[in-house]
Enzyme design. Structure first.
Site, PDB file in Angstrom:
ATOM      1  N   GLN A 129      -4.952  -1.414   9.555  1.00 34.65           N
ATOM      2  CA  GLN A 129      -4.796  -2.742   8.952  1.00 34.65           C
ATOM      3  C   GLN A 129      -5.400  -3.804   9.875  1.00 34.65           C
ATOM      4  O   GLN A 129      -5.123  -3.828  11.080  1.00 34.65           O
ATOM      5  CB  GLN A 129      -3.310  -3.025   8.685  1.00 34.65           C
ATOM      6  CG  GLN A 129      -3.039  -4.307   7.932  1.00 34.65           C
ATOM      7  CD  GLN A 129      -3.590  -4.313   6.495  1.00 34.65           C
ATOM      8  OE1 GLN A 129      -3.691  -3.267   5.861  1.00 34.65           O
ATOM      9  NE2 GLN A 129      -3.948  -5.466   5.998  1.00 34.65           N
ATOM     10  N   LYS A 140       0.837  -1.193   0.000  1.00 31.25           N
ATOM     11  CA  LYS A 140       0.000   0.000   0.000  1.00 31.25           C
ATOM     12  C   LYS A 140       0.876   1.249   0.000  1.00 31.25           C
ATOM     13  O   LYS A 140       0.622   2.210  -0.735  1.00 31.25           O
ATOM     14  CB  LYS A 140      -0.944  -0.003   1.217  1.00 31.25           C
ATOM     15  CG  LYS A 140      -2.044  -1.053   1.102  1.00 31.25           C
ATOM     16  CD  LYS A 140      -2.839  -1.253   2.390  1.00 31.25           C
ATOM     17  CE  LYS A 140      -3.802  -2.441   2.222  1.00 31.25           C
ATOM     18  NZ  LYS A 140      -4.596  -2.739   3.415  1.00 31.25           N
ATOM     19  N   ASP A 158     -11.157   2.673   3.597  1.00 35.13           N
ATOM     20  CA  ASP A 158     -11.451   1.244   3.514  1.00 35.13           C
ATOM     21  C   ASP A 158     -12.939   0.993   3.264  1.00 35.13           C
ATOM     22  O   ASP A 158     -13.330  -0.113   2.898  1.00 35.13           O
ATOM     23  CB  ASP A 158     -11.096   0.575   4.852  1.00 35.13           C
ATOM     24  CG  ASP A 158      -9.842  -0.272   4.776  1.00 35.13           C
ATOM     25  OD1 ASP A 158      -9.527  -0.760   3.682  1.00 35.13           O
ATOM     26  OD2 ASP A 158      -9.192  -0.438   5.829  1.00 35.13           O
TER      27      ASP A 158
HETATM   28  N1  GUN Z   1      -6.863  -6.907   6.018  1.00 32.88           N
HETATM   29  C1  GUN Z   1      -7.157  -7.671   4.939  1.00 32.88           C
HETATM   30  N2  GUN Z   1      -7.769  -6.928   4.000  1.00 32.88           N
HETATM   31  C2  GUN Z   1      -7.854  -5.675   4.479  1.00 32.88           C
HETATM   32  C3  GUN Z   1      -8.387  -4.461   3.964  1.00 32.88           C
HETATM   33  O1  GUN Z   1      -8.902  -4.368   2.847  1.00 32.88           O
HETATM   34  N3  GUN Z   1      -8.274  -3.379   4.774  1.00 32.88           N
HETATM   35  C4  GUN Z   1      -7.739  -3.445   6.013  1.00 32.88           C
HETATM   36  N4  GUN Z   1      -7.701  -2.340   6.740  1.00 32.88           N
HETATM   37  N5  GUN Z   1      -7.246  -4.557   6.527  1.00 32.88           N
HETATM   38  C5  GUN Z   1      -7.309  -5.663   5.763  1.00 32.88           C
END
Ligand code: GUN
Length: 287
Positions: free
Chosen positions: A99, A55, A122
């Site tokens: 996350q 990311k 998100d």
């Molecule tokens: N963990 C697995 N997929 C995601 C996601 O799309 N966003 C976040 N914040 N954590 C995750």
């Protein structure tokens, strides 16, 4: 059947989207402020560390100002909530992403609900899921990145949604439920299947658009796919050191009209959509 087994190249499409977003970032810079994304990573889960690095790399590549806040796995709920409150106030921060999963002693729901909905890139905050489920697009609304990426793949491949039968396998809050609503909002007839569905193949065989998002390696066999269907594989399962989707790719490819590979299908789109959401948040917040 024309067009059988056409691969949907998510990696290539995500690259094209990142190029488009780069230009938008330039425009924001000229206006006086580049978009800002802050990712909070609690603890040392190896998969989470990898995702967060991807990311950050994507953000930096397109010119988003990104920051990772790493917090110890023993951190208290209060400390984490304090950090979110601080980021909510920070005018340089357009997007906040915590996350997941969080360590067990932390309350994930409370954390998500603490994020300013206009910074929830998100798309997990109940205000954002509520607006999606109510079909409300008059207010700013953030949609979860993986479902958004799937819609983008369908649109860029010119796959018709209106009037089609879509079957979603999996009912998670992150993928299954939101993708069902996005497809519904585009006038598909949507069925959601899950572990208690008695005749899974009976359902999937009717799908013009089949989305597999359960996290079970090769659950969807070739004989569960309707001839000419579009098959979207969201699964990322590690089996004997290899990544395997929720779809038996080789078998399904012989039946499908379009199909996404794993890796290189939906995965790269998720990150591209996170970038897109961050730019949308910047647009909403202004300079
Ligand atoms: N963990 C697995 N997929 C995601 C996601 O799309 N966003 C976040 N914040 N954590 C995750």
């Amino acid at each position: 059947m024309e067009n059988l087994g056409k691969l949907i190249d998510g990696k290539k499409i995500a690259g094209e989207i990142r190029e488009e977003l780069k230009k938008e970032v330039e425009r924001f810079k000229k206006e006086g402020r580049e978009p800002g994304l802050t990712v909070i990573l609690v603890g040392d889960n190896p998969a989470s560390q990898t995702y967060v690095k991807f990311k950050e790399k994507a953000a930096q590549e397109i010119g988003i100002r990104s920051q990772i806040i790493r917090m110890d796995k023993e951190i208290s709920q209060e400390e984490l909530m304090g950090e979110i409150a601080r980021l909510n106030q920070d005018k340089q921060v357009d997007g906040i992403l915590v996350q997941l999963p969080l360590p067990d002693h932390l309350d994930e729901k409370e954390v998500i609900e603490a994020i300013d909905p206009s910074k929830d890139v998100d798309g997990f905050h109940p205000i954002n899921t509520g607006r999606l489920f109510n079909g409300q697009d008059d207010a700013v609304r953030f949609e979860a990145c993986t479902p958004l990426g799937i819609m983008e793949l369908l649109d860029r491949e010119g796959i018709e949604i209106d009037g089609k039968k879509a079957v979603v396998v999996g009912r998670s809050n992150i993928v299954g439920k939101p993708i069902a609503h996005l497809l519904l909002s585009r006038h598909a007839t949507v069925t959601i299947c899950h572990s208690h569905t008695p005749d899974l193949a009976g359902e999937t065989l009717q799908a013009d658009i089949l989305v597999a998002a359960v996290g079970r390696p090769k659950l969807i066999k070739g004989d569960m796919v309707k001839e000419g269907a579009t098959v979207i594989d969201v699964g990322i399962n590690r089996v004997d050191g290899h990544l395997v989707g929720d779809v038996d790719f080789e078998a399904a490819k012989k039946k499908a009209g379009y199909i996404t590979p794993v890796p290189g299908g939906v995965g790269p789109m998720t990150i591209a959509m996170l970038m897109k959401n961050t730019l949308k948040a910047r647009e909403y917040h202004g300079v």
